[in-house]
Design an enzyme around this catalytic site. Sequence first.
Site, mmCIF file in Angstrom:
data_model
loop_
_atom_site.group_PDB
_atom_site.id
_atom_site.type_symbol
_atom_site.label_atom_id
_atom_site.label_comp_id
_atom_site.label_asym_id
_atom_site.label_seq_id
_atom_site.Cartn_x
_atom_site.Cartn_y
_atom_site.Cartn_z
ATOM 1 C CG HIS A 107 -5.342 -6.318 -0.322
ATOM 2 N ND1 HIS A 107 -6.573 -6.176 0.281
ATOM 3 C CD2 HIS A 107 -5.497 -7.279 -1.277
ATOM 4 C CE1 HIS A 107 -7.434 -7.004 -0.297
ATOM 5 N NE2 HIS A 107 -6.816 -7.680 -1.247
ATOM 6 C CE1 TYR B 138 -9.466 -2.608 -0.006
ATOM 7 C CE2 TYR B 138 -8.511 -0.826 -1.285
ATOM 8 C CZ TYR B 138 -8.367 -1.918 -0.445
ATOM 9 O OH TYR B 138 -7.108 -2.316 -0.057
ATOM 10 C CD GLU C 229 -9.145 -8.960 -3.518
ATOM 11 O OE1 GLU C 229 -10.014 -8.702 -2.671
ATOM 12 O OE2 GLU C 229 -8.011 -9.401 -3.213
ATOM 13 N NE ARG D 238 -2.481 -5.546 6.981
ATOM 14 C CZ ARG D 238 -3.648 -6.084 6.665
ATOM 15 N NH1 ARG D 238 -4.173 -7.031 7.424
ATOM 16 N NH2 ARG D 238 -4.293 -5.672 5.589
ATOM 17 C CE LYS E 197 -3.979 -2.254 2.172
ATOM 18 N NZ LYS E 197 -5.000 -2.172 3.256
ATOM 19 C CG ASN F 101 -3.762 -2.140 6.750
ATOM 20 O OD1 ASN F 101 -3.625 -1.842 5.568
ATOM 21 N ND2 ASN F 101 -4.753 -2.884 7.195
ATOM 22 C CB THR G 5 -7.241 -5.403 9.976
ATOM 23 O OG1 THR G 5 -7.787 -6.565 9.355
ATOM 24 C CG2 THR G 5 -7.598 -4.168 9.173
#
Length: 139
Positions: free
Chosen positions: A117, A51, A128, A104, A11, A114, A93
Amino acid sequence: MKENKTFTMIKPDAVANGHIGAILDQIIKAGFKIKAMKYVALSEQIAGQFYEVHKERPFYGELVEFMSSGPIVAAILEKDNAVEDFRKLIGATDPAKADKGTIRQLFAESIGANAIHGSDSAENAEIEGNFFFSAFEKF
Ligand code: DAT
Ligand code: MG
């Protein structure tokens, strides 16, 4: 895509903080093979589409804004039991609740930013992966 594949994104926070290399190293050392990969910046529209399943959740706007705030690395990964093993590798998460040594716990800033994914099912991994990659971009 079958049960042995998952989909990931490094991310914008992790990319901006210089963690692409360290995260890919962990993924590869954990036994995942890279089947597809690209470095892209998502528009708000594309992030919103990706999303869409979360559009009723209170953090949807924040999530879309964050995911379109800078470039990401998207990839399809292969390993036996890929979805479950990858979720273990990335951790909870909320990085404050993520096990020690997970991606993470090591690299994420907050529950929103975070770092990474990981698909939550083989079905979603396929959806996805296909959202990002065409047939000739998968190996
Ligand atoms: P995960 O990414 O662990 O599968 P999720 O699917 O429940 O988690 O949520 C998708 C993303 O949305 C998550 O990675 C970060 C963001 N998010 C989840 N819960 C949040 C919250 N309470 N506040 C802000 N962002 C949140
Ligand atoms: Mg999820």
